[in-house]
Write a protein that holds these residues in place. Structure first.
Motif, short mmCIF file in Angstrom:
data_model
loop_
_atom_site.label_atom_id
_atom_site.label_comp_id
_atom_site.label_asym_id
_atom_site.label_seq_id
_atom_site.Cartn_x
_atom_site.Cartn_y
_atom_site.Cartn_z
N GLY A 101 0.85 -1.18 0.00
CA GLY A 101 0.00 0.00 0.00
C GLY A 101 0.88 1.24 0.00
O GLY A 101 2.10 1.15 -0.20
N PRO A 102 0.32 2.42 0.25
CA PRO A 102 1.12 3.65 0.19
C PRO A 102 2.35 3.63 1.10
O PRO A 102 3.42 4.09 0.69
CB PRO A 102 0.12 4.73 0.62
CG PRO A 102 -1.21 4.19 0.20
CD PRO A 102 -1.13 2.71 0.42
N ARG A 145 -0.96 -3.57 -6.98
CA ARG A 145 0.04 -3.11 -6.02
C ARG A 145 1.42 -3.68 -6.36
O ARG A 145 2.43 -2.99 -6.18
CB ARG A 145 -0.37 -3.50 -4.60
CG ARG A 145 -1.64 -2.79 -4.11
CD ARG A 145 -1.36 -1.32 -3.79
NE ARG A 145 -2.55 -0.56 -3.47
CZ ARG A 145 -3.11 -0.48 -2.27
NH1 ARG A 145 -2.60 -1.16 -1.26
NH2 ARG A 145 -4.18 0.27 -2.07
N LEU A 179 3.08 6.53 -7.15
CA LEU A 179 2.07 6.33 -6.11
C LEU A 179 0.78 7.08 -6.41
O LEU A 179 -0.30 6.66 -5.99
CB LEU A 179 2.59 6.82 -4.75
CG LEU A 179 3.40 5.87 -3.89
CD1 LEU A 179 4.77 5.64 -4.50
CD2 LEU A 179 3.56 6.43 -2.47
N PRO A 218 -7.70 -2.05 -4.15
CA PRO A 218 -6.24 -1.95 -4.29
C PRO A 218 -5.76 -2.13 -5.72
O PRO A 218 -4.61 -1.80 -6.03
CB PRO A 218 -5.73 -3.07 -3.38
CG PRO A 218 -6.84 -4.07 -3.35
CD PRO A 218 -8.10 -3.27 -3.42
N ALA A 252 -3.71 3.80 -5.24
CA ALA A 252 -2.79 3.76 -4.11
C ALA A 252 -2.87 5.06 -3.32
O ALA A 252 -3.21 5.08 -2.15
CB ALA A 252 -1.36 3.51 -4.59
#
Length: 653
Positions: free
Chosen positions: A438-439, A465, A613, A633, A637
């Protein structure tokens, strides 16, 4: 600094400071005084005025957020008692003004228009009418409608002084008396303000109001009750010492008021009981050491997504470490702690090290009268889901090298990643394994590569991702449903079971025995040089219960685990597994000001490129849709908010 015209005055007379100076006993006596005066005078609207004084009492005690004006609350109670007569129609303006003070400008505008629709001309020219006009004018000022405020003030002028004097003995005269004086001061009429203020003071004496009533009503009128500040004279009981009262005319001379000082309404997104709503609020006024900035971009953080429905659990946890001002679900909190902005206005006591108009970023902490608050995670420190916000000057940094505002807004989450990497203490040849892309996981990958780590393994169930992880520099990407991230770099000879560790101990001892010096000397020297079994550093960036347990089960022996993902509730793992593998578990939180500064420099110098991102941008009206989109997802993001954009759907990258 020019006086800011708002119902809740800026520092030093704040809601919190009022709370410290007014007591519940005072408030109870105030409302009793209002009721008794009204009933002695045979005032048919005594109950309405009693309710209005209760409203005032809660305001001066700093309890404005506790009030519920909806049906069944104070508003419904007043409507029931007043039978929606003239006093009730006048009282509607009071509610408009109160809602504007509270920051709910949309509701204030609705109440104001409804009250105007009832018709001022239908109200008798009595103290109710004066109160209506004064409250309506103050509501207009808070709504940013200065012209309309002046029109209403002009309509009030011929009646104000006469009505204040003839109102003697009415239960509501105490609150009415100071409204025209305040309004005249706000509109720049110093002579009228002085005269009305003097009339109000004489009226309080004649009505036999207790000293604390005078004090609180004057404070409500936004005039300090005594001459503080540079002259610093003791005020005593405040009530009879009229010579010490601050003259509105002098206040105008020392703090000239003009249209540009009137607060303008701004748009912001609040979250209350999980509902995201675009509202109008007054532009924030910077206090000591604070700076007002125009928000250029704000990132939607995973913590914002969790806080939307789980903020009370966070607040309970924060209270355990001594921070009791964390947001609650029933409060209208404005999220947003990763942002870039532009300097608009400095507060008192600032150093003014950067010129107005400079693009900046800032650590999301701000110091106020009650201490330091977490920006975007406390109702006391509204965040960047807004057109404007306040930051701490000492934590503000200029954006260097013309860095793009989108990229600058990501300084904060990347600083989290940089702090985690530093906690990991990796060498360039150490294998780094990032669990969860994730971020924050992607930020860790970016900062690992910026540090020069040669082998970065990224693991996530989401194909989207994993693609982003590759774009951020991951050398190996793994779908944990297919393979293990812990064996993806097998050529590094990590120990994966206890027998291998036992064999290594015996083999090492036997080899050192062949040397002409004592084996223990060589072993000790090897330890001092950092030699030992090879092991990876694993970053947990998921924040879901059970992930730490699964890492301990699958990680090679002697691994180091840095926990970056946040689990607010309970989690569990088997300590014996970590002990038997001698796994070093560390937790990472936030960053230091130095790490924040270094991250900004790396961005400006091009050492880190976080643009992969960014998967979408929305305006304030699109925040709700962006929260929904971030639940997928595969698509998103990091979505940024541009407060002045009209985009309502984030789209795709």
């Amino acid at each position: 600094m020019p006086m800011r015209c708002s119902g809740l005055p800026s520092a030093p007379v704040t809601a919190s400071s009022r709370s410290r100076r007014a007591t519940g006993t005072d408030g109870l006596e105030l409302s009793r005084h209002a009721r008794d005066l009204g009933r002695r005078a045979g005032d048919a609207n005594a109950d309405v005025c009693f309710a209005e004084h209760n409203l005032l009492r809660m305001m001066v005690q700093g309890r404005i957020a506790d009030l519920d004006p909806g049906e069944g609350g104070l508003e419904g109670d007043v409507a029931k008692r007043a039978d929606r007569g003239p006093a009730w129609r006048a009282y509607r303006f009071t509610f408009a003004w109160w809602r504007a003070e509270r920051g709910d400008l949309a509701a204030a505008r609705r109440d104001f228009e409804e009250a105007i629709g009832d018709g001022l001309s239908t109200l008798p020219r009595d103290v109710n009418w004066i109160a209506a006009l004064a409250s309506a004018s103050e509501a207009c000022i808070l709504l940013g409608d200065a012209d309309r405020a002046r029109e209403l003030r002009a309509l009030l002028a011929p009646y104000a002084r006469r009505m204040v004097v003839t109102a003697r003995g009415a239960s509501h005269a105490g609150s009415v008396a100071y409204k025209p004086a305040r309004l005249a001061a706000l509109c720049g009429d110093a002579a009228a303000a002085d005269g009305l203020f003097a009339d109000a003071a004489r009226h309080d004496d004649a009505a036999g109001a207790p000293a604390f009533v005078v004090r609180d009503l004057q404070r409500h009128a936004d005039f300090p009750a005594c001459d503080r500040g540079r002259r610093a004279r003791a005020c005593g009981a405040c009530g009879p010492a009229r010579a010490r009262l601050v003259s509105p005319a002098r206040r105008i001379r020392e703090n000239p008021v003009n249209d540009r000082d009137l607060p303008r309404p701004m748009r912001a997104v609040t979250c209350t009981h999980g509902a995201l709503q675009v509202v109008e609020r007054p532009e924030p006024a910077p206090g000591a050491g604070q700076v007002r900035i125009e928000v250029l971009r704000c990132g939607i953080c995973g913590s914002d997504l969790h806080a939307r429905h789980g903020v009370d659990a966070w607040a309970d946890m924060a209270a355990k470490v001594g921070y009791r001002r964390f947001a609650r679900s029933d409060e209208p909190v404005v999220f947003g702690h990763e942002f870039s902005g532009r300097i608009v206005e400095y507060g008192p006591g600032c150093r003014h090290t950067l010129p107005t108009g400079t693009d900046v970023v800032a650590l999301p902490l701000i110091r106020g009268p009650e201490g330091v608050d977490a920006v975007g995670l406390s109702v006391h420190a509204p965040g960047a889901y807004a057109e404007q916000m306040l930051v701490q000057e000492s934590l503000m940094m200029p954006v260097p090298n013309g860095l793009d505002t989108d990229v600058a807004a990501l300084t904060e989450p990347l600083a989290v990643g940089w702090h985690a990497v530093r906690r990991g203490e990796l060498g360039k040849r150490t294998v780094a394994i990032v669990i969860g892309c994730g971020p924050i996981g992607l930020a860790v990958i970016l900062m690992l590569k910026a540090k020069g780590i040669r082998t970065v393994v990224a693991s996530d169930y989401s194909r989207g991702r994993r693609t982003l992880a590759s774009a951020c520099g991951a050398d190996i990407v793994v779908d944990p449903a297919v393979g293990s991230p812990f064996t993806a770099a097998q050529d590094k000879r990590h120990l994966t079971d206890a027998p291998s560790a036992f064999e290594l101990a015996i083999d090492t001892r036997e080899k050192l025995e062949r040397l002409p010096v004592g084996w223990w000397h060589t072993w000790r020297l090897a330890e001092a040089l950092g030699a030992g079994p090879k092991h990876p550093v694993i970053f947990e960036c998921v924040g879901v219960p059970g992930v730490i347990e699964s890492i301990l089960d699958g990680a090679p022996l002697f691994s180091r685990v840095v926990v970056v993902g946040v689990v607010v509730g309970l989690d569990q793992f088997t300590p014996a597994m970590a002990i038997n593998k001698e796994i070093d578990v560390r937790f990472a939180f936030g960053y230091t000001p130095l790490e924040f500064r270094d991250t900004l420099r790396m961005l400006a110098e091009g050492k880190v490129d976080p643009r992969p991102l960014i998967t979408g941008t929305v305006g304030l009206d699109g925040v709700d849709a962006a929260f929904s989109a971030l639940s997928d997802p595969e698509t998103h993001a990091k979505i940024l908010i541009d407060p002045r954009s009209a985009v309502t759907l984030p789209g795709t990258a």
